[in-house]
Design an enzyme around this catalytic site. Structure first.
Site, mmCIF file in Angstrom:
data_model
loop_
_atom_site.group_PDB
_atom_site.id
_atom_site.type_symbol
_atom_site.label_atom_id
_atom_site.label_comp_id
_atom_site.label_asym_id
_atom_site.label_seq_id
_atom_site.Cartn_x
_atom_site.Cartn_y
_atom_site.Cartn_z
ATOM 1 N N HIS A 67 51.575 2.048 -17.377
ATOM 2 C CA HIS A 67 50.804 3.236 -16.990
ATOM 3 C C HIS A 67 51.622 4.121 -16.059
ATOM 4 O O HIS A 67 51.722 5.338 -16.255
ATOM 5 C CB HIS A 67 49.498 2.795 -16.312
ATOM 6 C CG HIS A 67 48.653 3.921 -15.841
ATOM 7 N ND1 HIS A 67 47.584 4.393 -16.553
ATOM 8 C CD2 HIS A 67 48.706 4.683 -14.719
ATOM 9 C CE1 HIS A 67 47.016 5.384 -15.898
ATOM 10 N NE2 HIS A 67 47.689 5.581 -14.771
ATOM 11 N N GLU A 68 52.232 3.523 -15.043
ATOM 12 C CA GLU A 68 53.018 4.292 -14.077
ATOM 13 C C GLU A 68 54.290 4.847 -14.720
ATOM 14 O O GLU A 68 54.730 5.946 -14.380
ATOM 15 C CB GLU A 68 53.348 3.444 -12.851
ATOM 16 C CG GLU A 68 52.134 2.932 -12.088
ATOM 17 C CD GLU A 68 51.122 3.988 -11.721
ATOM 18 O OE1 GLU A 68 51.526 5.138 -11.427
ATOM 19 O OE2 GLU A 68 49.921 3.687 -11.739
ATOM 20 N N HIS A 71 53.550 8.139 -16.374
ATOM 21 C CA HIS A 71 53.636 9.244 -15.411
ATOM 22 C C HIS A 71 55.110 9.611 -15.168
ATOM 23 O O HIS A 71 55.483 10.787 -15.179
ATOM 24 C CB HIS A 71 53.009 8.856 -14.067
ATOM 25 C CG HIS A 71 51.531 8.717 -14.063
ATOM 26 N ND1 HIS A 71 50.681 9.771 -14.307
ATOM 27 C CD2 HIS A 71 50.736 7.649 -13.806
ATOM 28 C CE1 HIS A 71 49.426 9.362 -14.203
ATOM 29 N NE2 HIS A 71 49.439 8.075 -13.916
#
Length: 157
Positions: A67-68, A71
């Site tokens: 998820h990170e 980003h």
């Protein structure tokens, strides 16, 4: 798991899943309480909540890292890296990353709520308050009689 092992894991996930290198720092941040991790826009570093590794294991940790990294890679490519952006949602589906992490079990102890009981000396009406009342300044709202502190009760919340 140490910060060095986390760094190696993030670099491995980045190259295997995204096909791009991770060139910045990945560290555990023990101050994170309500989130699994965060991507820092200024430094491009990733911080991860270590509690997720301890409670849910490495599979949940890898989901947070993916998820990170979504980003991270989208931000460096100049695409939409925010949760609401179409590019971000599309990349999450492509790499099978979770949109939200599993909530941690609540460890908070129940706190006691203090309730003060005041009674009017004239009409005997009872007032229950959380804060202390200055009885020399305030009077009963029904009959203007003086108030007296009768006691205190505690409730679990």
């Amino acid at each position: 798991m140490t910060n060095e092992e986390l760094q190696n894991l993030v670099e491995k996930v980045s190259s295997d899943v995204f096909g791009r290198p991770f060139l910045h720092q990945a560290v555990f941040n023990h101050r994170l309480k309500t989130t699994g991790g965060r991507y820092l826009l200024q430094s491009h570093n990733i911080e991860v909540n270590k509690q997720y590794l301890e409670v849910f294991g490495e599979e949940e940790l890898i989901g947070i890292i993916k998820h990170e990294l979504c980003h991270y890679h989208l931000h460096l490519l100049g695409k939409g890296y925010k949760h609401r952006d179409r590019d971000f949602k599309r990349l999450l589906k492509e790499v099978n990353a979770p949109r939200y992490c599993t909530p941690l079990p609540n460890k908070k102890t129940k706190r006691k709520i203090r309730q003060l009981i005041y009674q009017c000396t004239v009409c005997s009406f009872i007032y229950i308050r959380a804060r202390q009342v200055n009885t020399s300044r305030y009077v009963c709202g029904k009959c203007k009689g003086s108030l007296v502190l009768k006691g205190e009760k505690s409730e679990q919340k």
